[in-house]
Design a protein around this motif. Structure first.
Motif, PDB file in Angstrom:
ATOM      1  N   CYS A 112      37.824  36.562  39.702  1.00 22.71           N
ATOM      2  CA  CYS A 112      37.960  37.437  41.130  1.00 22.71           C
ATOM      3  C   CYS A 112      36.431  37.533  41.240  1.00 22.71           C
ATOM      4  CB  CYS A 112      38.217  38.792  41.467  1.00 22.71           C
ATOM      5  SG  CYS A 112      40.087  39.181  40.187  1.00 22.71           S
ATOM      6  N   LEU A 171      38.915  38.223  46.228  1.00 23.13           N
ATOM      7  CA  LEU A 171      39.219  39.289  46.892  1.00 23.13           C
ATOM      8  C   LEU A 171      40.222  40.197  48.359  1.00 23.13           C
ATOM      9  CD1 LEU A 171      35.749  41.707  46.122  1.00 23.13           C
ATOM     10  CD2 LEU A 171      37.466  40.670  44.255  1.00 23.13           C
ATOM     11  N   ALA A 196      51.201  43.120  46.501  1.00 21.44           N
ATOM     12  CA  ALA A 196      50.172  43.686  45.770  1.00 21.44           C
ATOM     13  C   ALA A 196      50.389  45.005  45.655  1.00 21.44           C
ATOM     14  CB  ALA A 196      49.159  43.471  46.530  1.00 21.44           C
ATOM     15  N   THR A 220      43.318  51.606  46.696  1.00 30.88           N
ATOM     16  CA  THR A 220      43.118  50.209  45.710  1.00 30.88           C
ATOM     17  C   THR A 220      43.964  49.479  46.282  1.00 30.88           C
ATOM     18  OG1 THR A 220      40.755  51.623  44.373  1.00 30.88           O
ATOM     19  CG2 THR A 220      42.270  49.802  43.680  1.00 30.88           C
ATOM     20  N   THR A 222      45.759  45.801  44.502  1.00 34.61           N
ATOM     21  CA  THR A 222      45.237  45.204  42.896  1.00 34.61           C
ATOM     22  C   THR A 222      46.049  43.925  43.696  1.00 34.61           C
ATOM     23  OG1 THR A 222      44.961  46.963  41.657  1.00 34.61           O
ATOM     24  CG2 THR A 222      45.197  44.747  40.571  1.00 34.61           C
ATOM     25  N   ASP A 223      45.458  42.288  43.905  1.00 33.61           N
ATOM     26  CA  ASP A 223      46.660  41.649  44.061  1.00 33.61           C
ATOM     27  C   ASP A 223      47.684  41.143  42.841  1.00 33.61           C
ATOM     28  OD1 ASP A 223      44.480  39.737  43.064  1.00 33.61           O
ATOM     29  OD2 ASP A 223      44.257  39.116  45.338  1.00 33.61           O
ATOM     30  N   GLY A 226      45.701  39.952  40.157  1.00 33.01           N
ATOM     31  CA  GLY A 226      44.597  40.891  39.279  1.00 33.01           C
ATOM     32  C   GLY A 226      43.306  41.560  39.552  1.00 33.01           C
ATOM     33  N   CYS A 227      42.901  40.529  41.308  1.00 31.21           N
ATOM     34  CA  CYS A 227      41.301  40.853  42.320  1.00 31.21           C
ATOM     35  C   CYS A 227      41.549  42.587  42.860  1.00 31.21           C
ATOM     36  CB  CYS A 227      41.725  40.034  42.759  1.00 31.21           C
ATOM     37  SG  CYS A 227      40.619  38.910  41.782  1.00 31.21           S
ATOM     38  N   VAL A 228      40.528  42.787  42.261  1.00 31.49           N
ATOM     39  CA  VAL A 228      41.171  44.425  43.207  1.00 31.49           C
ATOM     40  C   VAL A 228      40.107  44.304  44.373  1.00 31.49           C
ATOM     41  CG1 VAL A 228      40.707  46.898  43.099  1.00 31.49           C
ATOM     42  CG2 VAL A 228      41.634  45.190  40.909  1.00 31.49           C
TER      43      VAL A 228
END
Length: 470
Positions: A112, A171, A196, A220, A222-223, A226-228
């Motif tokens: 990411c 992100l 997400a 928060t 998270t897609d 796994g990117c936040v």
């Protein structure tokens, strides 16, 4: 070297014949096989050259002095021929080392934005990366998809390369909006990024969150890679002012409506801008209240205002003597009301009970709506036997004398006193009750002449003679 050979021939006749021949034997050339390198790595080139002769011929299809790439470890032989046509040979062994099997791997094939990973080279002794790293394992933080190349060198100095690619996932962009302030209600916050996973500051996990209390809200996201991403906003909810001007009412004369919420601004449908208004007519009234936060509350009331009856009083007489008989009171309108006052009982006025002085008579009337009205009139009761003093009032000073626009009465007492002024014919022309040691009496309405002023208080009664005029 050179050798001469002679041939002698003898026949039967003893005839001798001779012949000579010279033979020269040349030495073979000292041929030497040479190479730019005898140990190479697979894929490298060498050049073979012969020396010690004039011309050279190599095995393996090699051309003397021309660079070529040996396919494997092999021995090459060169034959050299000198100018006499003599030849000789020489051999040279070439060792071809295999290239190292170099590989490159990444701890993460995709990362990411803002994250790092490691890339590792293997299969060699030493390593060199295209970004300057010299370790087998290096940490990288690419910002876009990047291919990294590692060069590995083995113990023989042979080199090979390998590549590895690291992708960079962006992100998730999270925007739940700007900080907001509003009056009451709620705000729907949306983290976007459908599909997400979500974690809000209140531990809820849906894409949206309904905010209705003041505070900082954060999420928060998270897609699928796994990117936040995250975002936060401050939500301020100001209470809507509570406005209560009361239930619908029915009232006589007027009603005061109060919107409360002191310190706010107000706008009534009457165009009034005060906290309270007095209404005198029936109708629907409403008010908008804007508090210091700009929040608006309102309320409505239906007010029925019944007019108070118009009451008048015209007594048959306004002056009586102390010894007169009872007076039947009349002259009140509308009829059916009630008389009250000092000396009043059952519709009768008794001057002897009321006593000397101005006696206030009140006529009250209540209509069918329960609304009241009243009117008043004064009956002045006099002794009608002349003015006299029943006891002295010490410490009393009246000035000026003569007087014009007013007189001042100074006393040692401060209790209530009744001041009656009679004209020269004994008629009561002014009556006033007052308290205090100093009393001012306005006398502008009196004409010039001689008057008697009567003071009546707890200590007794005293009459003084005063004159108006210069």
């Amino acid at each position: 070297m050179t050798t001469i050979y002679t041939l002698t021939v003898t026949d039967g006749c003893n005839t001798i014949t001779t012949s000579s021949v010279t033979i020269t034997v040349f030495p073979n050339p000292a041929v030497l096989a040479n190479s730019t390198s005898t140990v190479i790595c697979n894929g490298n080139s060498i050049t073979l050259t012969g020396s010690g002769a004039t011309t050279y011929s190599w095995t393996g299809g090699v051309t003397d002095g021309l660079s070529f790439m040996p396919p494997s470890s092999i021995t090459y032989t060169v034959t050299g021929t000198d100018g006499n046509g003599c030849t000789n040979s020489s051999s040279i062994a070439i060792t071809v080392n295999s290239l190292p099997t170099v590989s490159a791997t990444a701890a993460n094939a995709a990362i990411c934005t803002g994250s790092s990973t490691t890339v590792t080279g293997s299969g060699a002794l030493t390593y060199s990366w295209d970004f300057g790293g010299v370790n087998a394992t290096e940490t990288v933080m690419p910002t876009v998809m990047t291919t990294y190349t590692v060069t590995g060198t083995d113990v023989n100095g042979c080199i090979n390369t390998a590549t590895v690619m690291v992708d960079v996932n962006p992100l998730p962009v999270v925007n739940i909006g700007n900080d907001m302030t509003q009056c009451g209600g709620s705000i729907l916050l949306d983290a976007g990024n459908v599909g997400a996973t979500y974690l809000w500051s209140d531990n809820s996990t849906s894409q949206t969150l309904s905010a209705s209390t003041s505070g900082t809200y954060s999420v928060t996201v998270t897609d699928i890679n796994g990117c936040v991403g995250m975002d936060a906003a401050v939500m301020t909810f100001n209470a809507i002012p509570t406005v209560n001007i009361g239930p619908n009412l029915t009232q006589c004369g007027s009603a005061i409506l109060d919107a409360g919420n002191a310190g706010s601004t107000f706008l009534w449908n009457t165009a009034a801008t005060t906290q309270t208004i007095t209404v005198t007519t029936s109708g629907t009234y409403y008010v908008d209240v804007v508090d210091v936060n700009g929040c608006i509350g309102s309320d409505t009331i239906v007010a029925t205002i019944n007019a108070n009856p118009t009451v008048t009083l015209a007594l048959g007489t306004t002056a009586m003597c102390f010894d007169d008989g009872n007076l039947t009171l009349s002259g009140g309108s509308p009829a059916g009301g009630t008389f009250t006052g000092s000396g009043v009982s059952a519709g009768q006025f008794d001057p002897s009970v009321a006593g000397n002085g101005a006696q206030l008579i009140t006529y009250s009337f209540t209509d069918i709506n329960g609304c009241d009205g009243f009117a008043t009139q004064t009956i002045t009761v006099s002794a009608c036997t002349g003015i006299h003093s029943t006891s002295g009032l010490d410490g009393v000073t009246i000035f000026p004398n003569p007087f014009t626009e007013s007189i001042s009465i100074h006393r040692t007492l401060s209790s209530e006193v009744t001041v009656n002024i009679f004209d020269a014919e004994g008629r009561l022309v002014m009556s006033k009750k007052a308290e205090g040691a100093k009393i001012e009496i306005a006398t502008s309405e009196l004409s010039n002449g001689i008057y008697s002023i009567q003071l009546v208080d707890v200590s007794g009664t005293k009459v003084y003679s005063i004159t108006k005029g210069k």
